[in-house]
Design a protein around this motif. Sequence first.
Motif, PDB file in Angstrom:
ATOM      1  N   SER A 153      -9.584 118.559  59.195  1.00  0.00           N
ATOM      2  CA  SER A 153      -8.503 118.090  58.330  1.00  0.00           C
ATOM      3  C   SER A 153      -9.056 117.659  56.976  1.00  0.00           C
ATOM      4  O   SER A 153      -8.408 117.819  55.963  1.00  0.00           O
TER       5      SER A 153
ATOM      6  N   GLU B 277      -8.365 120.268  52.889  1.00  0.00           N
ATOM      7  CA  GLU B 277      -7.682 119.109  52.317  1.00  0.00           C
ATOM      8  C   GLU B 277      -6.251 119.426  51.870  1.00  0.00           C
ATOM      9  O   GLU B 277      -5.856 120.581  51.773  1.00  0.00           O
ATOM     10  N   ASP B 278      -5.516 118.332  51.582  1.00  0.00           N
ATOM     11  CA  ASP B 278      -4.145 118.435  51.111  1.00  0.00           C
ATOM     12  C   ASP B 278      -4.193 118.623  49.591  1.00  0.00           C
ATOM     13  O   ASP B 278      -4.446 117.680  48.854  1.00  0.00           O
TER      14      ASP B 278
ATOM     15  N   HIS C  41      -8.584 112.097  46.026  1.00  0.00           N
ATOM     16  CA  HIS C  41      -7.179 112.186  46.396  1.00  0.00           C
ATOM     17  C   HIS C  41      -6.367 111.011  45.872  1.00  0.00           C
ATOM     18  O   HIS C  41      -6.878 109.909  45.727  1.00  0.00           O
TER      19      HIS C  41
ATOM     20  N   CYS D  50      -4.947 112.320  58.964  1.00  0.00           N
ATOM     21  CA  CYS D  50      -3.962 112.332  57.884  1.00  0.00           C
ATOM     22  C   CYS D  50      -4.531 111.680  56.624  1.00  0.00           C
ATOM     23  O   CYS D  50      -4.383 112.186  55.522  1.00  0.00           O
TER      24      CYS D  50
ATOM     25  N   ARG E 255      -7.390 113.845  55.015  1.00  0.00           N
ATOM     26  CA  ARG E 255      -6.881 115.064  54.393  1.00  0.00           C
ATOM     27  C   ARG E 255      -6.316 114.713  53.022  1.00  0.00           C
ATOM     28  O   ARG E 255      -6.233 115.547  52.144  1.00  0.00           O
TER      29      ARG E 255
ATOM     30  N   SER F 296      -3.226 113.126  52.673  1.00  0.00           N
ATOM     31  CA  SER F 296      -1.748 113.141  52.659  1.00  0.00           C
ATOM     32  C   SER F 296      -1.152 111.744  52.767  1.00  0.00           C
ATOM     33  O   SER F 296      -0.241 111.520  53.554  1.00  0.00           O
TER      34      SER F 296
ATOM     35  N   LYS G 110       2.737 110.973  51.882  1.00  0.00           N
ATOM     36  CA  LYS G 110       3.779 111.688  52.605  1.00  0.00           C
ATOM     37  C   LYS G 110       4.349 110.880  53.778  1.00  0.00           C
ATOM     38  O   LYS G 110       3.749 109.928  54.239  1.00  0.00           O
TER      39      LYS G 110
END
Lengths: 446, 179
Positions: free
Chosen positions: A50, A54-55, A379, B41, B44, B46, B49
């Motif tokens: 994950s 990555e997002d 991020h 989560c 990553r 996010s 969200k």
Amino acid sequence: MAYEEPVKDYDKIVENCTCAFCGSNCDDLDILVKDNHVAGVRHACRLGASKIMEDEDQRLLVPMVRDENGELVEVDWDTALDKAAELIAGSIRPVFYGWSETSIEAMKPGLELTELVGAVIDNQATICHGPTVQAVQNVGYPLMTLGEVKNRADMLVYTGSNPMNAHPRHLSRYTTYPKGFFRRRGRFDRTLVTWDPKFSDTAKLSDIWVPFEENGDYGFCNAIRAVLKGKELKQDVISGIPKEDIYELTEKMKNTKFGALFFGLGLTHTLSKQRNIDIAIQLVQDLNKYTKWVLLPMRGHFNVNGFNIFMSYEMGFPYGVDFSRGYPRYMIGETTTIDLLNRRECDVFMVIAADPGAHFPGGALAHLANIPVIQIDIHWGPSTEMADVVLPGTFIGVETAGTSYRMDSVPLYMKKAIDPPETCREDEWIVNELLQRVKNIKEASK
Amino acid sequence: MTYIEKPSISNVVKFDDPDVTQVKKLKVMLNTGTDIYQGACKKRGSTLKDEYRKVAGVCYMDPKDMARLGVGNWESILVKSDWGEVVCYAAHSRDAPHEGMIFIPKGPWANVVVSPETYCCSDPTYKGIKATVEKSDKEVLLMADLMRDVYKKYVKEGEETEELPSLGESPVYKKIRSQ
């Protein structure tokens, strides 16, 4: 989970990459690259995969500075760096926190900057394994490398940690499941023990689960030590465990050939803090009168150990090092980040490769609302919501190469697989630029 | 060994359990820590969200405790400690039974109720905190809204955070938005 088709659409495979997630630093990942993007990753656990996949919606791509309305506005690199350098140069008690998710190479200029402005440099150990480091200084460190455990260990004890959730490949790659030189049958030659009040995901896999009560870790370890020394237990139930069970477990621990104890934040975050670790280390020392036992803290981030080793090597102290008097000082409870924030002492906070917004207690975070915060990260996270200057870094281990230390202090060189986004800069470059700019400001004001 | 027997996990919240008496407020011990869903989560990236709210703004409880309070999965509860109060979702724990103990994965929601006290040991007390749980009709806030609501760093004087529009689930890039 639904079945997912394997990724077949990729240009090349970059083999043997090191995972940039937890302290296990698995160095066997294969990253599948398509058009300079990660299309897939092989061998990684759920956490590692994950992070590497990555997002991209929330990736920080441009430097940003807060305007007078309190909204982040995109600016060019010069403006953002000048603003950050100005804040650092004009501060009285700055704190540079983070460093655990970046490379050793970026820490070097960071330390120079800290010395120049007389700041406090600290890393995530301050909120996770800080008490472990203190206990190691108190009573020693019967350490090993994970390879030894893989080849020799026949009893594994996890306490106060849940590797199936936090270090998912720890059991399968290093300790319980792999076939070792002296443990040819892998899992069948080993006994897995979990001491945890909760029936955690690791406890579900274990052969023996010891559910001592909350905050009962000190008493339980002490009882085992007493039995090891030939004393009789006077209470029938100790820390929620019947004394017969403690005798039986102690006997098993004495009769192993090679035992390894792994401990996590369950021990450091409860009330007895470093005393819990003291007693765990002393327990291992006592067990060594009978057979070979070793222990290892389950470090969280991939380079949190690296920072402690780097700082110990350079400055003699592992974390929370204060340069405000011009020479390094280390005083737990005084020069450590949470205490500085609790006392409302620091006036500029720089966070690099960390997320205090997600991990600091509210009482400490409340002070970040009063002071300027500089963030260097990849991020948009909880810390960005409190940051006044945002500098987008690059992803170590995927976009930038660098050195990190595994939880057992083995240094690993992390390869890069793809090029970073054009508008981002490496952490090392950012910290170097800040250093130069702060130097210029200091010289101009002489 | 007596402790070798492992408990069977009841996955369902049984409101009509005869052993359970309804209460308004429950005294519990709060633990926080990592959890694989929260970890995946968060790392990553996010965090803005709804997904992050579902994995970190959640309080894992024993199904019996949930029946006592009369809350089902994914209903809101209010967790209060000496250091603050936060609304989060209730969900049955997969590590049950552990009556009288709740678990909130580390993250902005847990931070509000944990103790910043380090006892001169550098490490705040994240585990073993006395707290109370009660049913709530408020909605669990998204991460950005929660940070604004709790720390109020960029809220102007006189503004009520509850009346402001939500900051949403994606990063706000001002220039890109205006183009």
